[in-house]
Write an enzyme that holds these catalytic residues in place. Structure first.
Site, PDB file in Angstrom:
ATOM      1  CG  HIS A  63      63.761 -62.234  54.369  1.00 39.35           C
ATOM      2  ND1 HIS A  63      62.385 -62.074  54.387  1.00 39.35           N
ATOM      3  CD2 HIS A  63      64.175 -61.667  53.200  1.00 39.35           C
ATOM      4  CE1 HIS A  63      61.989 -61.445  53.299  1.00 39.35           C
ATOM      5  NE2 HIS A  63      63.064 -61.181  52.557  1.00 39.35           N
ATOM      6  CG  ASN A  97      61.989 -63.505  49.845  1.00 41.27           C
ATOM      7  OD1 ASN A  97      61.377 -62.600  49.331  1.00 41.27           O
ATOM      8  ND2 ASN A  97      62.631 -63.367  50.981  1.00 41.27           N
ATOM      9  CB  CYS A 103      65.568 -55.967  47.250  1.00 40.09           C
ATOM     10  SG  CYS A 103      65.843 -54.438  48.172  1.00 40.09           S
ATOM     11  NE  ARG A 119      56.908 -57.137  52.330  1.00 41.35           N
ATOM     12  CZ  ARG A 119      58.230 -57.113  52.406  1.00 41.35           C
ATOM     13  NH1 ARG A 119      58.945 -56.327  51.600  1.00 41.35           N
ATOM     14  NH2 ARG A 119      58.873 -57.895  53.250  1.00 41.35           N
ATOM     15  CG  ASP A 120      60.235 -59.438  49.788  1.00 40.07           C
ATOM     16  OD1 ASP A 120      60.558 -58.490  49.060  1.00 40.07           O
ATOM     17  OD2 ASP A 120      61.059 -60.080  50.461  1.00 40.07           O
ATOM     18  CG  HIS A 147      66.289 -62.043  48.701  1.00 43.25           C
ATOM     19  ND1 HIS A 147      65.467 -61.478  47.765  1.00 43.25           N
ATOM     20  CD2 HIS A 147      65.835 -61.619  49.913  1.00 43.25           C
ATOM     21  CE1 HIS A 147      64.548 -60.732  48.366  1.00 43.25           C
ATOM     22  NE2 HIS A 147      64.757 -60.800  49.670  1.00 43.25           N
TER      23      HIS A 147
END
Length: 305
Positions: A207, A249, A240, A15-16, A209
């Protein structure tokens, strides 16, 4: 050093990671990658997003992907859900856990969700309550906890207020995000001191990055404070779309290497993880940024620098 014996890694790459790539991965490639990830020993994979395709076209096939993956009973399959409509689709896909999201800074929330923070809460509450009625757990992402690309510093009181509201609406876990990779160890130490005074560590994830190469250092601070849940993306894939310059990430493979070398169990098979990383790198046609992948590529004679 006082450190936990076990850490849970929550893989967010499908997803990310994929949502911010210019190239849109074919559906079958996504399914193949998730199936490989399911064999690594990961206990949690965020597989897609039910955000409207016009906003994230990379994940427009969310329902098909969710229905066609080979599920394992030992893995929780989660998806990002922005609103009631997204939840309806997530339920059709039989997602195990619903992920909702908002920002700690007003400007980023407006850019990301097109709503004020105050107007976001009722929408998320509806999703959380309805998900609970359907027997689903709910996870909340709070972005820009350590800094905003538009506002700069974010006050800790704003973060704590948002977390209070999210837990009050029935959220099971909150993931605190360093969306643009601006956090440093001293800041993480301060923020987690304040968070620890208010909330149970078992219900807080981190979380980070890796925009400035600080993610593993920040995770070490969190480990020493007893935090044991971390989001990561295999190979460091992602970023993002609303935070210019933000890299992916922290890399799952780099994180697993560090933790296992420290004697902290993850339950993840490094060899299978490397296979899954190799697969998505070849399918996407881009070099993954993790140190472990660079070493692997050099050993295979495929990377010269």
């Amino acid at each position: 050093m006082e450190i936990p014996e076990f850490v849970q890694i929550k893989e967010v790459g499908p997803r990310d990671g994929l949502q911010n790539e210019m190239n849109i991965a074919p559906t079958e490639q996504k399914i193949g990658w998730i199936d490989l990830l399911s064999e690594t020993g990961l206990s949690y994979i965020e597989i897609t997003s039910f955000v409207a395709p016009k906003w994230i076209p990379q994940l427009a096939d969310a329902l098909e992907v969710s229905r066609k993956i080979k599920r394992k009973d030992t893995v929780t399959y989660a998806a990002l859900v922005p609103n009631r409509k997204g939840l309806e689709n997530a339920l059709l896909a039989n997602i195990d856990e619903v992920s909702i999201f908002m920002s700690a800074s007003e400007a980023h929330n407006q850019k990301n969700i097109n709503k004020s923070i105050a107007d976001t809460f009722p929408i998320l509450q509806e999703v959380a309550e309805d998900a609970s009625k359907e027997g689903k757990t709910t996870r909340a992402y709070v972005s820009t906890v350590f800094g905003c690309p538009y506002e700069g510093e974010v006050q800790i009181d704003a973060v704590l207020h948002i977390c209070d509201k999210l837990f009050a609406m029935g959220v099971d876990e909150i993931s605190l995000g360093d969306t643009i990779g601006i956090a440093h160890p001293k800041q993480v130490d301060f923020v987690l001191d304040e968070v620890t005074k208010r909330f149970n560590k078992d219900r807080i994830a981190l979380h980070f990055h890796d925009t400035r190469g600080m993610a593993l250092a920040n995770i070490l601070v969190a480990l020493k404070k007893g935090y044991t849940i971390f989001d990561s993306s295999l190979g460091g894939l992602g970023g993002c779309p609303y935070a210019l310059g933000a890299s992916g990430n922290v890399a799952t493979d780099d994180l697993v290497y560090m933790l296992e070398r420290m004697g902290i169990r993850t339950g993840i098979d490094g060899r299978m993880l490397a296979e899954a990383a190799d697969y998505i790198q070849k399918q996407m046609g881009i070099p993954l940024s993790s140190k472990q992948m660079a070493i692997h590529e050099k050993k295979e004679g495929r990377r010269v620098n």
